[in-house]
Design an enzyme around this catalytic site. Structure first.
Site, PDB file in Angstrom:
ATOM      1  N   PHE A  63      16.399  18.005  -8.025  1.00  0.00           N
ATOM      2  CA  PHE A  63      16.336  16.931  -8.716  1.00  0.00           C
ATOM      3  C   PHE A  63      15.621  16.228  -9.677  1.00  0.00           C
ATOM      4  O   PHE A  63      15.186  15.336 -10.476  1.00  0.00           O
ATOM      5  CB  PHE A  63      17.328  15.784  -8.362  1.00  0.00           C
ATOM      6  CG  PHE A  63      18.486  15.469  -7.500  1.00  0.00           C
ATOM      7  CD1 PHE A  63      19.525  17.027  -8.073  1.00  0.00           C
ATOM      8  CD2 PHE A  63      19.232  15.268  -6.553  1.00  0.00           C
ATOM      9  CE1 PHE A  63      21.284  17.092  -7.820  1.00  0.00           C
ATOM     10  CE2 PHE A  63      20.770  15.370  -5.863  1.00  0.00           C
ATOM     11  CZ  PHE A  63      21.066  16.238  -7.199  1.00  0.00           C
ATOM     12  N   LYS A  64      14.205  17.243  -8.687  1.00  0.00           N
ATOM     13  CA  LYS A  64      13.310  17.387  -9.848  1.00  0.00           C
ATOM     14  C   LYS A  64      12.298  15.621  -9.631  1.00  0.00           C
ATOM     15  O   LYS A  64      12.483  14.763 -10.388  1.00  0.00           O
ATOM     16  CB  LYS A  64      12.185  17.897 -11.210  1.00  0.00           C
ATOM     17  CG  LYS A  64      13.643  19.353 -10.901  1.00  0.00           C
ATOM     18  CD  LYS A  64      12.979  20.020 -12.410  1.00  0.00           C
ATOM     19  CE  LYS A  64      13.159  21.375 -12.567  1.00  0.00           C
ATOM     20  NZ  LYS A  64      14.414  22.124 -11.311  1.00  0.00           N
ATOM     21  N   ASP A  67       9.395   9.792 -10.472  1.00  0.00           N
ATOM     22  CA  ASP A  67       9.608   8.217 -10.870  1.00  0.00           C
ATOM     23  C   ASP A  67       8.764   7.663  -9.677  1.00  0.00           C
ATOM     24  O   ASP A  67       8.168   8.159  -9.260  1.00  0.00           O
ATOM     25  CB  ASP A  67      11.324   7.717 -10.605  1.00  0.00           C
ATOM     26  CG  ASP A  67      11.622   6.742 -10.687  1.00  0.00           C
ATOM     27  OD1 ASP A  67      11.099   5.809 -11.635  1.00  0.00           O
ATOM     28  OD2 ASP A  67      13.029   6.714 -11.680  1.00  0.00           O
ATOM     29  N   ILE A  68       8.694   5.971 -10.030  1.00  0.00           N
ATOM     30  CA  ILE A  68       7.864   5.557  -9.485  1.00  0.00           C
ATOM     31  C   ILE A  68       8.261   5.035  -7.793  1.00  0.00           C
ATOM     32  O   ILE A  68       9.488   5.608  -7.223  1.00  0.00           O
ATOM     33  CB  ILE A  68       7.249   3.732  -9.636  1.00  0.00           C
ATOM     34  CG1 ILE A  68       9.332   3.230  -9.331  1.00  0.00           C
ATOM     35  CG2 ILE A  68       7.422   3.751 -10.984  1.00  0.00           C
ATOM     36  CD1 ILE A  68       9.374   1.728  -9.443  1.00  0.00           C
ATOM     37  N   GLY A 175      14.424  37.554 -12.706  1.00  0.00           N
ATOM     38  CA  GLY A 175      15.540  38.169 -13.484  1.00  0.00           C
ATOM     39  C   GLY A 175      15.312  37.170 -15.231  1.00  0.00           C
ATOM     40  O   GLY A 175      14.549  37.775 -16.101  1.00  0.00           O
ATOM     41  N   GLY A 178      12.072  36.336 -16.872  1.00  0.00           N
ATOM     42  CA  GLY A 178      10.871  37.208 -16.790  1.00  0.00           C
ATOM     43  C   GLY A 178      10.637  37.823 -15.260  1.00  0.00           C
ATOM     44  O   GLY A 178      10.096  39.323 -15.347  1.00  0.00           O
ATOM     45  N   GLY A 194      19.079  32.729 -10.232  1.00  0.00           N
ATOM     46  CA  GLY A 194      20.362  31.687 -10.783  1.00  0.00           C
ATOM     47  C   GLY A 194      21.092  32.827 -11.769  1.00  0.00           C
ATOM     48  O   GLY A 194      22.045  34.059 -11.434  1.00  0.00           O
ATOM     49  N   ARG A 195      20.633  32.557 -13.253  1.00  0.00           N
ATOM     50  CA  ARG A 195      21.759  33.571 -14.230  1.00  0.00           C
ATOM     51  C   ARG A 195      21.785  34.950 -13.909  1.00  0.00           C
ATOM     52  O   ARG A 195      22.899  35.586 -13.937  1.00  0.00           O
ATOM     53  CB  ARG A 195      20.497  33.641 -15.813  1.00  0.00           C
ATOM     54  CG  ARG A 195      21.156  31.962 -15.732  1.00  0.00           C
ATOM     55  CD  ARG A 195      20.034  31.866 -17.129  1.00  0.00           C
ATOM     56  NE  ARG A 195      19.432  31.416 -16.243  1.00  0.00           N
ATOM     57  CZ  ARG A 195      18.475  31.343 -18.072  1.00  0.00           C
ATOM     58  NH1 ARG A 195      18.388  30.814 -18.873  1.00  0.00           N
ATOM     59  NH2 ARG A 195      16.917  30.595 -17.760  1.00  0.00           N
TER      60      ARG A 195
HETATM   61  O1  C5P Z   1      18.763  31.400 -13.862  1.00  0.00           O
HETATM   62  P1  C5P Z   1      17.180  31.211 -13.564  1.00  0.00           P
HETATM   63  O2  C5P Z   1      16.481  31.944 -12.472  1.00  0.00           O
HETATM   64  O3  C5P Z   1      16.171  31.363 -14.512  1.00  0.00           O
HETATM   65  O4  C5P Z   1      17.247  29.717 -12.492  1.00  0.00           O
HETATM   66  C1  C5P Z   1      15.882  29.806 -11.796  1.00  0.00           C
HETATM   67  C2  C5P Z   1      15.895  28.163 -11.736  1.00  0.00           C
HETATM   68  O5  C5P Z   1      15.186  27.720 -11.030  1.00  0.00           O
HETATM   69  C3  C5P Z   1      17.091  26.686 -12.361  1.00  0.00           C
HETATM   70  O6  C5P Z   1      17.895  25.920 -11.826  1.00  0.00           O
HETATM   71  C4  C5P Z   1      15.559  26.305 -13.119  1.00  0.00           C
HETATM   72  O7  C5P Z   1      16.360  25.413 -13.576  1.00  0.00           O
HETATM   73  C5  C5P Z   1      15.249  26.368 -11.888  1.00  0.00           C
HETATM   74  N1  C5P Z   1      13.714  25.483 -11.857  1.00  0.00           N
HETATM   75  C6  C5P Z   1      12.829  26.993 -12.521  1.00  0.00           C
HETATM   76  N2  C5P Z   1      11.910  26.543 -13.004  1.00  0.00           N
HETATM   77  C7  C5P Z   1      11.182  25.560 -12.148  1.00  0.00           C
HETATM   78  C8  C5P Z   1      11.799  24.638 -10.737  1.00  0.00           C
HETATM   79  C9  C5P Z   1      13.412  25.135 -11.089  1.00  0.00           C
HETATM   80  O8  C5P Z   1      13.276  27.593 -13.514  1.00  0.00           O
HETATM   81  N3  C5P Z   1       9.894  25.395 -11.921  1.00  0.00           N
END
Ligand code: C5P
Length: 214
Positions: A63-64, A67-68, A175, A178, A194-195
């Site tokens: 959830f990155k 905030d304060i 992935g 890159g 992810g993707r």
């Molecule tokens: O699809 P992909 O492999 O690029 O996913 C990377 C994941 O990591 C995503 O959920 C993205 O929001 C997260 N993320 C990122 N860079 C960061 C922190 C989190 O790509 N510094």
């Protein structure tokens, strides 16, 4: 945190059937799932506990938090009460905000990950110049867990140098963005992917191929 096969699945899908199809194929190899805003906003925060119950995995809530202090405390507490095992918190907000998140996680016997630098090109403009200071702040605060980019191995190496070998680094960007898994795992303890897994025609095969590269 122990991450099976050094891979964390970033489950950024928004449909429950799709999410479960991917989890069916990948959880024989994985024990750690990163969920973020896409799936949580689409399906509601109860999806965290549902996935944990149905697949016996640990959940990192991405959830990155930024905030304060008083608000960070609430976000962290509520997220962990929904069942997340840990939560990713931005470092650029400063030590009071991060400390509030850390203290609340510890009160729940859980952990934060401190986000030092992001993996996308745009992060070079604002976050890169302060990332090393953020990492140093984390060390000074006694934080053990960090997020650093797989897309910029030199930056990842630098963050590792600052946080030390005992720290636990998870690294997104392998992935589609890159990054290469072998290069990433020279400096990080686990790669967040992810993707390239969930958009693959065969997520299980893609994951097996990635594991074979390690
Ligand atoms: O699809 P992909 O492999 O690029 O996913 C990377 C994941 O990591 C995503 O959920 C993205 O929001 C997260 N993320 C990122 N860079 C960061 C922190 C989190 O790509 N510094």
């Amino acid at each position: 945190m122990k991450v099976k096969n050094q891979i964390i699945l970033a489950l950024d899908v928004e449909d429950k059937d799709e999410a479960y199809k991917i989890l069916d194929q990948t959880t024989p190899y994985l024990n750690t799932i990163k969920i973020g805003y896409p799936i949580t906003l689409a399906l509601g925060p109860q999806i965290i506990q549902q996935i944990k119950d149905d697949y016996n995995v640990q959940i990192i809530a991405d959830f990155k938090v930024a905030d304060i202090d008083a608000t960070n405390e609430k976000i962290v507490n509520t997220t962990l009460n929904w069942g997340a095992d840990s939560i990713i918190v931005h470092g650029f907000t400063g030590d009071d905000s991060v400390l509030a998140a850390k203290n609340m996680a510890e009160k729940n016997n859980k952990e934060i990950f401190l986000l030092t630098e992001m993996s996308h090109p745009g992060a070079d403009r604002f976050l890169k110049p302060v990332a090393e200071e953020i990492a140093q702040m984390g060390v000074d605060m006694g934080i053990k867990n960090y997020v650093a980019p797989a897309t910029k191995t030199d930056r990842l190496a630098k963050i590792r140098e600052i946080v030390g070998d005992e720290a636990f680094i998870i690294s997104p960007g392998v992935g589609v963005q890159g990054g290469k898994i072998q290069d990433t795992l020279k400096y990080a303890d686990a790669a967040i992917i992810g993707r390239s897994i969930y958009n693959s025609d065969n997520p299980q095969q893609t994951l097996e191929d990635l594991i074979n590269m390690i």
